[in-house]
Structure formats: C-alpha cells, structure tokens
Scaffold this active site. Structure first.
Site, PDB file in Angstrom:
ATOM      1  N   ALA A   1      72.015  29.459  25.532  1.00 48.38           N
ATOM      2  CA  ALA A   1      70.575  29.568  25.810  1.00 48.38           C
ATOM      3  C   ALA A   1      70.303  29.294  27.291  1.00 48.38           C
ATOM      4  O   ALA A   1      71.024  28.531  27.922  1.00 48.38           O
ATOM      5  CB  ALA A   1      69.818  28.565  24.947  1.00 48.38           C
TER       6      ALA A   1
ATOM      7  N   GLY B   1      75.076  29.925  22.180  1.00 48.30           N
ATOM      8  CA  GLY B   1      74.612  31.276  21.868  1.00 48.30           C
ATOM      9  C   GLY B   1      75.538  32.340  22.441  1.00 48.30           C
ATOM     10  O   GLY B   1      75.668  33.431  21.872  1.00 48.30           O
TER      11      GLY B   1
ATOM     12  N   GLU C   1      76.061  22.707  20.689  1.00 50.20           N
ATOM     13  CA  GLU C   1      74.663  22.393  20.355  1.00 50.20           C
ATOM     14  C   GLU C   1      74.455  20.975  19.862  1.00 50.20           C
ATOM     15  O   GLU C   1      73.399  20.374  20.060  1.00 50.20           O
ATOM     16  CB  GLU C   1      74.141  23.387  19.304  1.00 50.20           C
ATOM     17  CG  GLU C   1      73.850  24.774  19.823  1.00 50.20           C
ATOM     18  CD  GLU C   1      75.074  25.683  19.912  1.00 50.20           C
ATOM     19  OE1 GLU C   1      76.218  25.177  19.786  1.00 50.20           O
ATOM     20  OE2 GLU C   1      74.889  26.893  20.109  1.00 50.20           O
TER      21      GLU C   1
ATOM     22  N   GLU D   1      78.153  32.725  19.959  1.00 52.16           N
ATOM     23  CA  GLU D   1      77.612  33.375  18.761  1.00 52.16           C
ATOM     24  C   GLU D   1      77.464  34.879  18.986  1.00 52.16           C
ATOM     25  O   GLU D   1      77.696  35.690  18.092  1.00 52.16           O
ATOM     26  CB  GLU D   1      76.273  32.734  18.386  1.00 52.16           C
ATOM     27  CG  GLU D   1      76.464  31.285  17.909  1.00 52.16           C
ATOM     28  CD  GLU D   1      75.165  30.569  17.622  1.00 52.16           C
ATOM     29  OE1 GLU D   1      74.365  30.411  18.569  1.00 52.16           O
ATOM     30  OE2 GLU D   1      74.943  30.172  16.462  1.00 52.16           O
TER      31      GLU D   1
END
Ligand code: NAD
Length: 701
Positions: free
Chosen positions: A62, A103, A126, A106
């Site tokens: 992020a 992210g 995270e 991911e």
C-alpha cells in the site's frame, strides 16, 4: 502521466510499475495496472503479459502517503485489479526484483506465474501494523508455499528470500541478469506451451505442510500464538485466516479474511500500531531544521567513560563501522569496560548471531586510551562519566581545550542542564545532549537534547547519526529529566503513594505489566539500582522542600536494598537468579511507614493503579508540550515505546489519553483529587490538557 508504463516486446506486453520509491499501490498505480491489463487483453497481437517494477521494488505494498485519504478507497481497489489479473484471458507473469511485500506480494500472487531476481524479498508484513493481508494474501500464500511457512510469514511479518521462495514453489524460475528480458523469454515459453493460466485459488493447501494433520497443526499453532502475542489481536486473526485457507474453499476463505480484516482495521491496537509507525517517521522532522540542513561528516568517534553506558554507546558506533577511541581515568576501569564489551559480543557469537571473526573486527575498531590527546581528531565525542556537574565540568573544559575545531561534543547526562555543560566550553554551538537508554546497545531510543545554543548543523548531524546507528532519535529541549525521565518522575511518585495507601510492590508491578509495560516501577528500580533514584532525589528534592513524595524508596535505600546488585531491593533475590520474590522485610517497612503516616491501608483496584501511573505520565507530557520541551505528542509516545518498554499496542501514553478521550481523562483525574490521601496539586490538569479537553480536541491531531 500514468504510473504504469506499457510497451510491447513482440507478442508480449510489458507493464512496468513506476511509483517511486517502492511502487506503493496508490490509486494512480492501481488504475495504471488496470488500464495496461485491459489494453493487453484487447490487443490481438499480445499473447501474454509481463507485470514488473524496478530493480529495487516490484512493489512495497500500500502507498502509505495515501493512508487516511479518499484516494485509498477510490476504485479500482487492489482486489479489483487482482481479480482482473487472475481471470485474465492471457497469461500474466510477475517479474519480481527487490521486494514484493504486502499488497505487492498479493498482486504477484494473483499472476499466473512468478519469476524473480535472486536476493528478492517476499513478505506479508501487515501484522506489524496490527492488520492482516486483506487482498487475498492469507488465502493464496498457503496454497502455494504450504500452511506452515505461510503461517510463519503472515503471523511474524518476516519476509523470505527469493531462493527459499523458489524452493517452496512461489517462483517458477529465478533469473540471473536482466530479469525483465528473462521474464519476457519465460512468457514466450508459456505461450509456446499452450498459454496455460494456472490460478493459485484453484489449488488446495498441501496436507504435508500441516504436520500431524490440519486439526492438530492449527491447535498447536493457536497455543503458540496465544502465548507469544499477548495484547496483540492481529497474529491470532492471521492464523484464523490461514486455517480457513486450509479448511475452506477459496471464496469462503476470502470472506473470513475480509471479515477479520474489517475487525482489525477498527481495533484500537491496530490504530496504536499505525500511530507508532507514523510517529516514528514524524520524530525525525524538526520544524526549523529542514532536511537539507548541512551536516558534519562523522567518520570517527570518541567515548569518555567505559562504564555501563559508555560501553554500550561504544558498541553502537563500532557496530556500524565507526571507529571509537574510548577514554577512562584508570587502566583498571578501561580493562573492565573493554572486557564487558567483549563479553557482550562473545555472547552474541555464542548465540550464532555473529562470527568470532566479526567479534575481533569490532573489538579492533576500539582504541582504548587514558590520554585526551588521542581523542583530538574524533568527529564526535560522547561523554558518559558520573552524573555529577563538577565531573562534567572538568571533562568539558578538557574537551574544549583538546578537540579539533568542528567536533561535536555530546553529553549522555540523564538529568543535568545541557546549557550549563555547554557553558563550560567556548563552543556551545557544538554541544548537544545524546541521552542513550540502558542497555545502550539494545534500547532503540536516543533522546537528543537541543541546547539553547546548539547549532542546527550539529542537531541535523546528530539526528542523522541516530539513524545510522539504528536508533530512533527524538528531540527534547533542556529541562531536568528531559522528556522521558521528567515524566517517569511523576509516575514514580504515584507508585510511591500507592504503596503508602496499601499496595504491595508486586501488586503495582503486576497491574502495570499486565497493562503493557515490560517492567513495573519497582522491578525496574531493582534492575537499574534504587540508589540511582535516591541520589537524584537528594539533589532534586532538596531544592523543592514542599514537594510531597513517598519516603518509602529512601527507607529502602537506607536499609542498603539497592536492588539486584545487592540481592535485595523492593523484592528479594537469590544469588545468580534474577527472579523477584516478594519481600517480608519490605512489607514490614511499608506497614511501619503507613502507621507513621496514620494511613489505614485500603484495597486499590488494578484499574486505579494503571490510571494513576499512566495519567501521571500524560499530565506531565502535556506540560512538556506546553513548554515546548517536546515538539509533538507523538514524540512523547515514541519515547515511551522505544525507551521505557511500553508495548507498541498501547501506542504511547498520549495516544492512550486520546483514545480514552481527554474530557474523560480530566474526569478521572478529578476523581483522584477527591482521594483524601492525594496530593492536592498532583491531579490539577496541565493547562494544555484542560484546554484540549474543553475544546474536544486530542493531543495527536
Ligand atoms: P558508570 O558509573 O557505570 O560509568 C561511569 C564511568 O565513567 C566509570 O567507568 C568511571 O570510571 C568513568 N569516569 C568517571 N569520571 C571520569 C573522567 N573524568 N574521565 C574519564 N572517565 C571517567 O555510569 P553510567 O551508568 O554509565 O552513567 C554515565 C552517564 O550516563 C551519567 O551521566 C548517567 O546519568 C548517564 N545515563 C545513565 C543511564 C543508566 O541507566 N545507567 C541511562 C542514561 C544515561
């Protein structure tokens, strides 16, 4: 300009993410990837896609600059882009170098293939912000690397290296040299082999990755997580997600992930951890000292005093390759100091965290001396001699006469007036306080004390140096105790009053330790030496004869109970054993003292103990902000998180006050004022606290 560049290499489309520094997946980048994928799908000449970043980062996750802004929620969301890639009609290959975290990882997991450059780091960190990977990471990672490894990565947040990831099946291939060209060649092979588009979501978690079977494996893991992460809810939620990946179909697992993510994002502990993350970054900014302030070069250092602090400070420098000249008054003290440093390194080596060669290399960077002339050329000198103004005066006068022009003269004093110390020299602009915390080679905090005349370049250099030696530098103004210790004084006073009112040391310590301090005030006193505080009180409280404080700590010292070093303090100790045993002698002393004061002991609740200790910190913190000694409330929080053993999930004392609500804080303090035993002045809200509470505001913006 798009943050994802599109080009074609024959029949392969290459989408390159470009959002420096680490390809944070902000709205611009998410949109760019979406558009690039759509374009590649629409173009019949394209047979496959390579999605890549820079050599430094595929993507760090992020974009933190977007946190708490509307862009964070703007479409497309990361989950939309992930769906689009996973269900694309042509194969998508992630070409990964540098790092793929959060992210970013991911995103890579949604691609049909991953190829990587050696040395790349793969992780889902995270949990460090009290969250869990919320874009499918908890469901896809176990399906590709197995439950055991995925659980470890997600629960600890620790990344793995590319070679390990390749062995686990994360990468189809590792590419030496030009990883993008290699990825394009790999994409061509995929096309030639029928353009298959394997999706991780279609896999099941390998049963072999759950020794003893899923049930037993997760039961054992659950016990372990519950034991290890007391106070932190995120690791257990991470586990529940991985368990769902192992036991449920993909879409159901995703629902679990989404639901638990939603719980965490609103949790106070995640807010606290995110606050701590930003607070740490904010601490390095000093309003009137811009980032481009000139700095002095620090290539060598000197340390005066090879005692408890001087030894640890020396280690900080040599750990990052800065040679240190270490000065003592007597050969014996020098030898003793050096032996302690060596023992510390050898203990590290014994644990396998350092080689014997490295021990020798570090020791070789230390030049012991008894002569000031040997320090003269050092770029910075840190004084860590006895906490006595007369001694500091001699040392600084000698330094002034010896050190080369432009050297930084730093003092590790924990309470003394840095301006007065600067006044012993003819170069007060070069003098600064560097207040390390014990053990100095371990604790991350460095309180940097800015004197009235400290040069901006000296401050900027010291801040940069703190980062170099892997400390968190926080600026404080000059006052008795600076930020951390001035606040802890009020906390200690309350701890003393609690004993007078009926508490035992173990009750006070237990309550505050369960709340989040790694050590309560009495165990801490025994560790640091109760005589240190005694000495400071004698100096301080002589000047303030009207100040009320509990005499219990003085009575303890009068009995010679200095703490662990005398095998007796607030607790009893057995030789060679650091376990604190409740002490009948201390109980008897407390009973007598209460009788002398005419106090009938009462039962004090844990809640009252915690509130009294923590709000004592908060009120003094507010005062420090008002006086400009602390630049911002978040600096105070960082000081407590990195220097005083407060658990990160609490976010710091000022964050805690904000989360209770300042009007409530004032109300609780009013309640304490009504206690007949209370010092009437103690619980008067500091003007800043009263004002913010009345205005419905917070300390931390
Ligand atoms: P210490 O007594 O362990 O070490 C002081 C050392 O300085 C001794 O080895 C002594 O021989 C040497 N020394 C004294 N006068 C000297 C001189 N004139 N020239 C050269 N060497 C001299 O003390 P410490 O705990 O390391 O504390 C040092 C300083 O750090 C103090 O100012 C203290 O307030 C501060 N401090 C201590 C702690 C802590 O937890 N111990 C924490 C933060 C700051």
């Amino acid at each position: 300009m798009s943050q994802a560049h599109y080009r074609q290499d024959g029949d392969i489309a290459v989408i390159t993410m470009d959002n420096p520094p680490v390809n944070g997946l902000g709205h611009g980048l998410r949109s760019g990837i979406r558009d690039g994928i759509a374009r590649a799908m629409a173009d019949a000449s394209v047979k496959a896609v390579v999605l890549t970043g820079t050599a430094r980062a595929f993507s760090g996750g992020a974009d933190i600059r977007e946190f708490n802004t509307p862009a964070a929620d703007a479409s497309p969301h990361l989950l939309d882009v992930i769906d689009q890639i996973e269900n694309a009609a042509k194969p998508v290959v992630a070409a990964i170098a540098g790092l793929a975290l959060g992210g970013g990882n991911e995103l890579a997991l949604s691609c049909h293939y991953r190829v990587g450059a050696p040395g790349t780091q793969i992780g889902l960190p995270e949990v460090n912000l009290g969250l869990l990977p919320g874009a499918g990471g908890t469901q896809r990672l176990p399906r590709i690397v197995g439950a055991s490894k995925a659980l470890d990565m997600i629960v600890t947040g620790n990344p793995i290296r590319a070679d390990e990831a390749a062995k686990l099946g994360y990468f189809s291939k590792l590419i030496e040299g030009d990883f993008v060209a290699g990825a394009v060649a790999f994409a061509r092979e995929v096309v030639a082999a029928g353009a298959k588009r394997p999706r991780i979501r279609d896999l099941t978690v390998d049963p072999a990755s759950m020794p003893g079977g899923a049930q037993a494996f997760f039961a054992a893991a659950r016990d372990q997580v519950a034991k290890t992460y007391v106070g932190y809810p995120a690791p257990m939620k991470c586990l529940e997600c991985v368990e769902a990946a192992a036991k449920k179909p993909f879409d159901e697992g995703m629902k679990v992930e989404q639901a638990l993510f939603g719980e965490l994002i609103d949790s106070i502990s995640s807010k606290a951890l995110r606050h701590a993350f930003f607070a740490e970054r904010a601490a390095s900014k000093i309003p009137d000292v811009p980032d481009d302030t000139p700095q002095r070069a620090i290539k060598s250092a000197a340390v005066i005093g090879a005692g408890t602090m001087g030894g640890g400070i020396t280690m900080n420098f040599v750990n990052v390759g800065i040679p240190v000249t270490l000065l003592e008054m007597k050969q014996e003290a020098l030898d003793k100091g050096l032996a302690t440093i060596r023992r510390n390194y050898e203990n590290t080596a014994k644990k396998g965290r350092m080689t014997q060669d490295e021990v020798e290399q570090r020791m070789a960077l230390i030049k012991p001396t008894l002569a000031y002339a040997d320090l003269a050329q050092a770029d910075i000198v840190v004084e860590a001699v006895f906490e006595d103004m007369a001694v500091k005066k001699t040392v600084f006068q000698t330094l002034d006469a010896t050190m080369k022009p432009g050297a930084i003269l730093a003092s590790n004093t924990s309470t003394l007036d840095v301006d007065q110390i600067a006044g012993f020299t003819k170069r007060p602009q070069d003098v600064i306080g560097t207040h390390f915390f014990s053990p100095a080679n371990v604790m991350r905090l460095l309180e940097i004390v800015r004197g009235a005349k400290t040069g901006k370049d000296v401050l900027a250099t010291t801040m940069a140096l703190s980062k170099k030696i892997r400390k968190v530098g926080v600026v404080a103004g000059v006052c008795d105790g600076f930020i951390g210790n001035r606040m802890i004084e009020q906390y200690s006073r309350q701890a003393g009053f609690l004993l007078e009112e009926g508490c035992t040391p173990q009750q006070v310590d237990g309550a505050i330790e369960r709340w989040g301090f790694s050590m309560g005030p009495f165990r801490m006193g025994d560790l640091a030496g109760n005589d240190v505080g005694w000495y400071i009180r004698k100096r301080r409280y002589l000047e303030k004869p009207d100040l009320r404080y509990s005499k219990t700590a003085d009575l303890l010292c009068e009995m010679g109970r200095y703490g662990q070093k005398t095998s007796a303090g607030w607790y009893d100790y057995k030789p060679g054993d650091r376990t604190a045993y409740p002490s009948a002698v201390v109980d008897e002393m407390l009973v007598k003292e209460r009788a002398r004061l005419g106090v009938t002991p009462r039962t004090v609740s844990d809640e009252e103990i915690v509130n009294r200790l923590v709000l004592a910190l908060v009120n003094e913190g507010a005062q420090l902000l008002d006086e400009g000694i602390a630049l911002r409330a978040s600096d105070i929080d960082i000081i407590y998180l990195t220097g005083y053993g407060l658990a990160r999930f609490r976010g710091g004392p000022m964050f805690h006050a904000d989360s209770i609500g300042l009007p409530k804080v004032v109300e609780i303090m009013k309640g304490f004022e009504a206690n007949p035993q209370a010092d009437p002045d103690f619980w008067k809200p500091a003007p800043l606290l009263a004002r913010l509470a009345a205005e419905g505001k917070r300390f931390n913006g």
